[in-house]
Design a protein around this motif. Structure first.
Motif, PDB file in Angstrom:
ATOM      1  N   MET A 174       1.003  -1.239   0.072  1.00 41.92           N
ATOM      2  CA  MET A 174       0.008  -0.015  -0.124  1.00 41.92           C
ATOM      3  C   MET A 174       0.961   1.108  -0.012  1.00 41.92           C
ATOM      4  N   MET A 175       0.734   2.136  -0.927  1.00 43.20           N
ATOM      5  CA  MET A 175       1.244   3.338  -1.057  1.00 43.20           C
ATOM      6  C   MET A 175       0.657   4.635  -0.310  1.00 43.20           C
ATOM      7  N   TYR A 176       1.255   5.288   0.257  1.00 43.66           N
ATOM      8  CA  TYR A 176       0.886   6.570   0.920  1.00 43.66           C
ATOM      9  C   TYR A 176       1.489   7.818   0.406  1.00 43.66           C
ATOM     10  N   ASP A 177       0.629   8.924   0.463  1.00 49.38           N
ATOM     11  CA  ASP A 177       1.244   9.948  -0.250  1.00 49.38           C
ATOM     12  C   ASP A 177       2.084  10.919   0.752  1.00 49.38           C
ATOM     13  N   ASN A 178       1.770  10.809   1.854  1.00 53.01           N
ATOM     14  CA  ASN A 178       2.267  11.570   3.044  1.00 53.01           C
ATOM     15  C   ASN A 178       2.355  10.672   3.932  1.00 53.01           C
ATOM     16  N   ASN A 179       3.741  10.610   4.707  1.00 53.58           N
ATOM     17  CA  ASN A 179       3.893   9.905   5.908  1.00 53.58           C
ATOM     18  C   ASN A 179       4.200  10.615   7.133  1.00 53.58           C
ATOM     19  N   TYR A 180       3.608  11.847   7.141  1.00 52.66           N
ATOM     20  CA  TYR A 180       3.956  12.690   8.346  1.00 52.66           C
ATOM     21  C   TYR A 180       2.420  13.294   8.767  1.00 52.66           C
ATOM     22  N   CYS A 181       2.599  13.382  10.066  1.00 58.08           N
ATOM     23  CA  CYS A 181       1.349  13.878  10.644  1.00 58.08           C
ATOM     24  C   CYS A 181       1.109  15.208   9.930  1.00 58.08           C
ATOM     25  N   LYS A 182      -0.510  15.501   9.433  1.00 58.86           N
ATOM     26  CA  LYS A 182      -0.567  16.717   9.038  1.00 58.86           C
ATOM     27  C   LYS A 182      -0.651  17.890  10.078  1.00 58.86           C
ATOM     28  N   LYS A 183      -0.957  17.599  11.309  1.00 59.31           N
ATOM     29  CA  LYS A 183      -0.700  18.550  12.344  1.00 59.31           C
ATOM     30  C   LYS A 183       0.633  18.762  12.963  1.00 59.31           C
ATOM     31  N   CYS A 184       1.163  17.835  13.505  1.00 59.93           N
ATOM     32  CA  CYS A 184       2.592  17.949  14.327  1.00 59.93           C
ATOM     33  C   CYS A 184       3.663  17.399  13.504  1.00 59.93           C
TER      34      CYS A 184
END
Length: 67
Positions: free
Chosen positions: A1-11
Motif C-alpha cells: 500500500m502506498m501513502y502520499d504523505n507519511n507525516y502527521c498533518k498537524k504535528c
C-alpha cells in the motif's frame, strides 16, 4: 500500500503504518493526509490508549488496512 504523505498533518511527526491505517479506518478511507495517534486522540477527544485499543481490535478482526 502506498501513502502520499507519511507525516502527521498537524504535528509533522513521521507516521507508522498502524497510525495511517487507523486514520483511514476511523476518519476517511480516501484520505491522503493523516494524523498520528496523539493528534488523532485529541481530534476524537479520547485517550491514546483508546486509539491503540481500536488498532488491536481492528487487527484481531482481520482488517486488511493493518496488514
Amino acid at each position: 500500500m502506498m501513502y502520499d504523505n507519511n507525516y502527521c498533518k498537524k504535528c509533522h511527526k513521521k507516521l507508522e503504518r498502524d497510525e495511517i491505517a487507523v486514520y483511514l479506518r476511523l476518519v476517511n478511507r480516501g484520505a491522503k493526509e493523516y494524523l498520528c495517534i496523539p493528534c488523532l486522540a485529541e481530534y476524537f477527544r479520547c485517550s491514546e490508549e483508546d486509539i491503540k485499543s481500536r488498532i488491536q481490535k481492528f487487527k484481531a478482526m482481520g482488517c486488511t488496512l493493518f496488514s
